[in-house]
Design an enzyme around this catalytic site. Structure first.
Site, PDB file in Angstrom:
ATOM      1  N   ASP A 164      80.835  35.870 117.797  1.00  0.00           N
ATOM      2  CA  ASP A 164      79.666  36.391 118.512  1.00  0.00           C
ATOM      3  C   ASP A 164      78.782  37.126 117.500  1.00  0.00           C
ATOM      4  O   ASP A 164      79.163  38.183 116.988  1.00  0.00           O
ATOM      5  CB  ASP A 164      80.136  37.347 119.627  1.00  0.00           C
ATOM      6  CG  ASP A 164      78.973  37.817 120.485  1.00  0.00           C
ATOM      7  OD1 ASP A 164      77.952  38.264 119.919  1.00  0.00           O
ATOM      8  OD2 ASP A 164      79.083  37.751 121.719  1.00  0.00           O
ATOM      9  N   THR A 205      77.620  31.730 134.130  1.00  0.00           N
ATOM     10  CA  THR A 205      76.770  30.531 134.257  1.00  0.00           C
ATOM     11  C   THR A 205      76.225  30.052 132.921  1.00  0.00           C
ATOM     12  O   THR A 205      75.732  28.932 132.817  1.00  0.00           O
ATOM     13  CB  THR A 205      75.552  30.827 135.151  1.00  0.00           C
ATOM     14  OG1 THR A 205      74.747  31.818 134.480  1.00  0.00           O
ATOM     15  CG2 THR A 205      75.972  31.373 136.509  1.00  0.00           C
ATOM     16  N   ARG A 250      72.957  36.097 127.887  1.00  0.00           N
ATOM     17  CA  ARG A 250      73.531  34.943 128.564  1.00  0.00           C
ATOM     18  C   ARG A 250      74.513  35.429 129.602  1.00  0.00           C
ATOM     19  O   ARG A 250      75.447  36.159 129.287  1.00  0.00           O
ATOM     20  CB  ARG A 250      74.315  34.117 127.534  1.00  0.00           C
ATOM     21  CG  ARG A 250      73.651  32.864 127.190  1.00  0.00           C
ATOM     22  CD  ARG A 250      74.420  31.936 126.344  1.00  0.00           C
ATOM     23  NE  ARG A 250      75.734  32.290 125.844  1.00  0.00           N
ATOM     24  CZ  ARG A 250      76.524  31.419 125.246  1.00  0.00           C
ATOM     25  NH1 ARG A 250      76.159  30.176 125.100  1.00  0.00           N
ATOM     26  NH2 ARG A 250      77.690  31.786 124.783  1.00  0.00           N
ATOM     27  N   ASP A 310      77.873  40.822 118.311  1.00  0.00           N
ATOM     28  CA  ASP A 310      79.010  41.737 118.144  1.00  0.00           C
ATOM     29  C   ASP A 310      79.317  41.993 116.675  1.00  0.00           C
ATOM     30  O   ASP A 310      79.589  43.124 116.263  1.00  0.00           O
ATOM     31  CB  ASP A 310      80.260  41.168 118.852  1.00  0.00           C
ATOM     32  CG  ASP A 310      80.178  41.329 120.366  1.00  0.00           C
ATOM     33  OD1 ASP A 310      79.281  42.048 120.846  1.00  0.00           O
ATOM     34  OD2 ASP A 310      81.009  40.709 121.054  1.00  0.00           O
TER      35      ASP A 310
HETATM   36  C1  PRP Z   1      73.986  34.866 122.235  1.00  0.00           C
HETATM   37  C2  PRP Z   1      73.172  34.486 121.005  1.00  0.00           C
HETATM   38  C3  PRP Z   1      71.989  33.776 121.594  1.00  0.00           C
HETATM   39  C4  PRP Z   1      72.572  33.103 122.797  1.00  0.00           C
HETATM   40  C5  PRP Z   1      72.766  31.667 122.459  1.00  0.00           C
HETATM   41  O1  PRP Z   1      73.430  35.992 122.799  1.00  0.00           O
HETATM   42  O2  PRP Z   1      72.793  35.576 120.239  1.00  0.00           O
HETATM   43  O3  PRP Z   1      70.940  34.655 121.992  1.00  0.00           O
HETATM   44  O4  PRP Z   1      73.821  33.742 123.091  1.00  0.00           O
HETATM   45  O5  PRP Z   1      73.264  30.987 123.530  1.00  0.00           O
HETATM   46  P1  PRP Z   1      72.476  29.862 124.315  1.00  0.00           P
HETATM   47  O6  PRP Z   1      71.846  28.951 123.302  1.00  0.00           O
HETATM   48  O7  PRP Z   1      73.587  29.209 125.076  1.00  0.00           O
HETATM   49  O8  PRP Z   1      71.474  30.538 125.206  1.00  0.00           O
HETATM   50  P2  PRP Z   1      74.205  36.923 123.838  1.00  0.00           P
HETATM   51  O9  PRP Z   1      73.932  36.532 125.243  1.00  0.00           O
HETATM   52  O10 PRP Z   1      75.653  37.014 123.440  1.00  0.00           O
HETATM   53  O11 PRP Z   1      73.455  38.297 123.645  1.00  0.00           O
HETATM   54  P3  PRP Z   1      73.409  39.264 122.361  1.00  0.00           P
HETATM   55  O12 PRP Z   1      72.514  38.601 121.347  1.00  0.00           O
HETATM   56  O13 PRP Z   1      72.810  40.498 122.948  1.00  0.00           O
HETATM   57  O14 PRP Z   1      74.810  39.454 121.844  1.00  0.00           O
END
Ligand code: PRP
Length: 208
Positions: A200, A108, A104, A203
């Site tokens: 998160d 944005t 993400r 993390d």
């Molecule tokens: C987080 C989570 C989802 C996403 C959810 O991922 O693991 O994949 O955000 O958000 P959304 O429904 O608003 O799209 P992140 O971008 O933090 O990546 P990661 O899994 O690599 O930590």
């Protein structure tokens, strides 16, 4: 909320989710709980698998039973979706695992694709999209768009926590996709995190 949404009411799911949220839960325990939750939620999400009659020989003679016939693919959204794969593989040892890399954009909140090695034609009959967090829904929607373009017909989303905003967005975009989660939380905060949530997930899983 929406007919697509299935929130588990199983006491073990509630118990494990409560431990998962706790900041006192360390990375090792966090991963273990995610694996166990995946198994329990996977059990609930597969209760409508197709069955065909099958005859086997017991030590006492023939028995007529049933075997599942659907070819199942699990599609973890990197990174955090990886944590759910082990529990699903325990339940469904024959699944194919197809990774989709999305992150993400922090400004944005829109998903950015960075990994996709799906072959040309679909190789599975049921796809289980794995991501512990359904926040804005952008990552789930983008992944299901990819799978539908691939030719996948039957798709389910399996996660741990969902925000109402994400459930709404995902079911508006893909009304045919059931959503299975451990809990529907209150809301998203101003930076797109689920509240009360668990922080998160990526993390906490990977110690970053
Ligand atoms: C987080 C989570 C989802 C996403 C959810 O991922 O693991 O994949 O955000 O958000 P959304 O429904 O608003 O799209 P992140 O971008 O933090 O990546 P990661 O899994 O690599 O930590």
């Amino acid at each position: 909320m929406t007919a697509n949404l299935h929130v588990s009411s199983h006491p073990l799911v509630k118990h494990k989710l409560t431990l998962l949220r706790d900041t006192a839960t360390d990375h090792r325990k966090f991963r273990e709980l995610v694996r166990e939750l995946a198994l329990l939620l996977g059990y609930e999400a597969t209760q409508d698998l197709n069955l065909e009659p099958a005859v086997v020989n017991t030590p006492m003679g023939e028995a007529t039973g049933s075997l599942t016939t659907e070819i199942i693919g699990v599609v973890p959204i990197l990174r955090a979706g990886l944590g759910l794969v082990d529990g699903i593989q325990e339940l469904l040892p024959a699944v194919q695992v197809w990774h989709i890399g999305l992150y993400r954009d922090e400004e944005t909140l829109r998903p950015v694709e960075y990994y996709n090695k799906l072959p040309d034609a679909p190789t599975v009959q049921l796809c289980l999209v794995l991501d512990p967090m359904l926040a804005t829904g952008g990552s789930g929607i983008a992944t299901i768009n990819i799978l539908k373009r691939w030719g996948a017909k039957r798709i389910k989303f399996l996660g741990i926590l969902a925000a109402p905003e994400g459930v709404q967005a995902l079911s508006d975009a893909h009304p045919d996709v059931p959503i299975h989660v451990a809990e529907l939380d209150e809301r998203l905060n101003e930076i797109g995190f689920i509240v009360p949530g668990l922080g998160d997930a990526g993390d906490r899983m990977f110690g970053t």
